[in-house]
Design an enzyme around this catalytic site. Structure first.
Site, PDB file in Angstrom:
ATOM      1  CG  ASP A 372      22.857  17.196 117.665  1.00  0.00           C
ATOM      2  OD1 ASP A 372      21.701  16.763 117.541  1.00  0.00           O
ATOM      3  OD2 ASP A 372      23.686  17.196 116.727  1.00  0.00           O
ATOM      4  CG  HIS A 396      31.431  17.148 109.921  1.00  0.00           C
ATOM      5  ND1 HIS A 396      30.814  16.135 109.227  1.00  0.00           N
ATOM      6  CD2 HIS A 396      31.454  16.748 111.218  1.00  0.00           C
ATOM      7  CE1 HIS A 396      30.497  15.158 110.066  1.00  0.00           C
ATOM      8  NE2 HIS A 396      30.861  15.505 111.277  1.00  0.00           N
TER       9      HIS A 396
END
Length: 636
Positions: A372, A396
């Site tokens: 990422d 998350h």
């Protein structure tokens, strides 16, 4: 016709811990420069629906909250929208107060309106004074009778720059329960599905999502919007590359919205990301924040950056993160009113325009870690920034109960960080990167953690072999790394209740943090400690009784690199608290791995210019669609 930029929403489930993210009904004061809650008027029972809430008689509720305030500075800076409207629908007598803040968190009143009966009240607000930061929000005050907020939204008459939808890309490896829950949340959110073209669920595991009992019902609800794809386990980079590939074939999609598997979503966040991407003056990557799934009001990072030296990721103002909204609401958190610019955003949730993928390619074949960051750095070099948008977030599974620096992921941490630096660092020989990498090896070795050093040395050898190894080993390095763990006894987590492990000298507990010998050593103290530990591990054999039975026991929080090396062996709690690991000093491994690390780092430093040139020349091949297609089809 106005375009809705942001809906005012409330928790979809009845979790009281979530209220602080959506509203603030409490009275706060300040004691010793710290916020203190004076009253507690926030009740989950006042949430009447997804878009409505009751304000009790004599009470005041503020929507200066993470999910319901409007991030004005980001809209002013990244879009051409210069005027918005706030529309508030109420039932009952009360007062609506509209506020704004600046980049320093200073609060200012904009409007006041009295309402009675069933009312719809609109406020026009200019987006012209939020360059450095600032939010806009409103409060609702009830007098002698309760007031119901029946709905509210932030909108504009300005036309979007783009009108296409987004396809969602979810990649998973044996997290079918989470995925089904995400699909169900989407199915229950028609306003979100209105901006979604397709949902590509890339299943790379052995526990299939489509084998869950709940799957047929949610698949029926989503219909043709849902596409489940199975492929070999190519890690997060492979799963997201596949989602990007499928999205590129969709003319109806202008974006791909990446979502991780072990998450719970706030569906409105997906809609906000897409709308922001549509209005951005030029294509931007729209990132989202991450809250802790197991401690839901805790925000882990506001904006992620990569420091040039030692080429390492971090969050801006990391000393003030994570931020707990139970302890400090948005109005009191001056830092969160500043507009912060990010270098990259984690792919737990990230919106990427198709035009960017077309220009710079797909992710590097990293498997996991740094894919990422590398993608966003590559995009930035092509003139495409990353915006981490407040008010867009999910929950998350956090890293609080993990230590992936010592398990099989250590290989990918080391390799992909250095590869990304070879591709993007402008510092000679990577700046302080290699020196920092050597120190990481030394700390692991002194702590008797030999497995991660074996993986890290393998990573350096692979880097030195050239860029083609990344595609060649994409599907094999993870299982090989896990297999290698069997050669290192310290990787075993002892969980058997019949196997009660003890240490000879008992547990070492450190309470007096002010004592110099318990603090992280620096300067001369650090050099003396390191020299002493090195000589001890190089020259002295561990005492037989400490090999037979661990010498001491440490809790995970106390097992620091400046404590554990003083002993021959240690019993250390696993990061998730599920058991204990036994670390035992091995002079042979220490000597061999230390020498290996020194040689590899010296060679990497010497060959850095050549390697940087080779990896940068190979980058177009590494991220090419045809190369990824071959990986998708292998062993399928």
């Amino acid at each position: 016709m106005p375009f809705v930029l942001q809906n005012v929403v409330f928790p979809a489930d009845r979790d009281p811990d979530l209220l602080s993210l959506y509203l603030d009904a409490d009275t706060w004061s300040t004691i010793d420069e710290k916020p203190v809650r004076v009253t507690n008027h926030a009740h989950i029972g006042d949430v009447l629906g997804r878009n409505s809430i009751r304000v009790r008689a004599g009470s005041r509720t503020s929507f200066a909250s993470y999910f319901n305030a409007f991030p004005a500075s980001y809209w002013q800076h990244w879009t051409s929208v210069r005027a918005i409207s706030l529309t508030v629908r109420t039932e009952g007598p009360g007062t609506i107060l509209v506020y704004r803040s600046n980049g320093s968190g200073v609060q200012q009143r904009l409007y006041t309106a009295e309402v009675t009966g069933t009312a719809e009240t609109s406020f026009d607000i200019a987006l012209t004074q939020f360059s450095d930061g600032g939010w806009i929000w409103f409060d609702v005050v009830a007098d002698r009778e309760p007031v119901v907020l029946a709905g509210a939204e932030w909108s504009t008459d300005a036309e979007p720059v783009r009108t296409g939808k987004a396809s969602l890309g979810i990649t998973t490896y044996n997290k079918p329960g989470y995925c089904v829950e995400t699909l169900q949340s989407l199915a229950d959110s028609p306003d979100v599905l209105a901006v979604v073209d397709r949902i590509f669920l890339v299943d790379q595991g052995t526990e299939r999502v489509d084998q869950r009992d709940e799957y047929p019902e949610v698949a029926h609800a989503l219909g043709e919007q849902l596409h489940v794809i199975t492929q070999p386990n190519l890690g997060g980079s492979g799963g997201f590359a596949r989602a990007m590939t499928e999205t590129m074939r969709r003319e109806e999609s202008d974006f791909v919205q990446l979502l991780d598997d072990d998450v719970r979503i706030e569906p409105e966040s997906i809609r906000r990301s897409v709308i922001f991407g549509r209005y951005a003056s030029k294509p931007v990557i729209v990132g989202a924040h991450m809250f802790d799934l197991l401690d839901r009001p805790r925000l882990h990072a506001w904006a992620e950056v990569v420091d040039e030296e030692p080429f390492m990721w971090r969050t801006l103002y990391q000393e003030q993160m994570p931020h707990d909204f139970r302890e400090q609401n948005l109005r009191q958190s001056r830092l969160l009113h500043m507009r912060m610019d990010a270098d990259y955003n984690g792919w737990w949730m990230c919106l990427i325009p198709k035009s960017v993928i077309k220009e710079i390619g797909l992710p590097i074949p990293a498997f996991i870690k740094w894919d990422d960051a590398e993608f966003c750095l590559r995009a930035d070099e092509a003139g495409v920034p990353t915006v981490t948008l407040p008010g867009a977030a999910l929950w998350h599974v956090s890293w609080v109960g993990k230590d992936d620096s010592t398990d099989w992921q250590a290989y990918f941490h080391a390799r992909n960080r250095i590869v990304t630096a070879l591709l993007h660092s402008g510092a000679p020989e990577g700046g302080r990167l290699l020196r920092h990498s050597r120190r990481v090896d030394l700390k692991h070795l002194m702590m008797m953690q030999y497995y991660p050093v074996a993986l890290r040395n393998r990573a350096l050898r692979d880097i030195l072999s050239g860029p083609e190894h990344m595609r060649r080993t994409l599907s094999t390095r993870m299982p090989e790394a896990r297999q290698l763990a069997k050669r290192f006894p310290e990787t075993v987590v002892h969980r058997d209740p019949k196997e009660v492990l003890h240490s000879r000298r008992g547990r070492q507990v450190f309470e007096l943090r002010g004592r110099h010998d318990l603090d992280n050593p620096t300067g001369l103290q650090l050099r003396l400690f390191t020299a002493k530990a090195l000589l001890s591990h190089l020259l002295r054999r561990p005492a037989p009784e400490n090999v037979e039975m661990p010498e001491v026991e440490f809790g995970k929080e106390d097992a620091h690199w400046w404590r554990v090396p003083a002993f021959d062996s240690a019993l250390v709690s696993a990061a998730d608290g599920s058991g204990k690991q036994v670390y035992t000093r091995d002079r042979g491994k220490f000597r061999g791995m230390l020498l290996d690390s020194i040689r590899l780092h010296r060679r990497l430093k010497r060959e850095w210019p050549r390697l940087a040139r080779e990896y940068r020349e190979a980058l177009p091949r590494l991220v090419a669609q045809e190369e990824w297609n071959a990986s998708f089809e292998a062993d399928a």
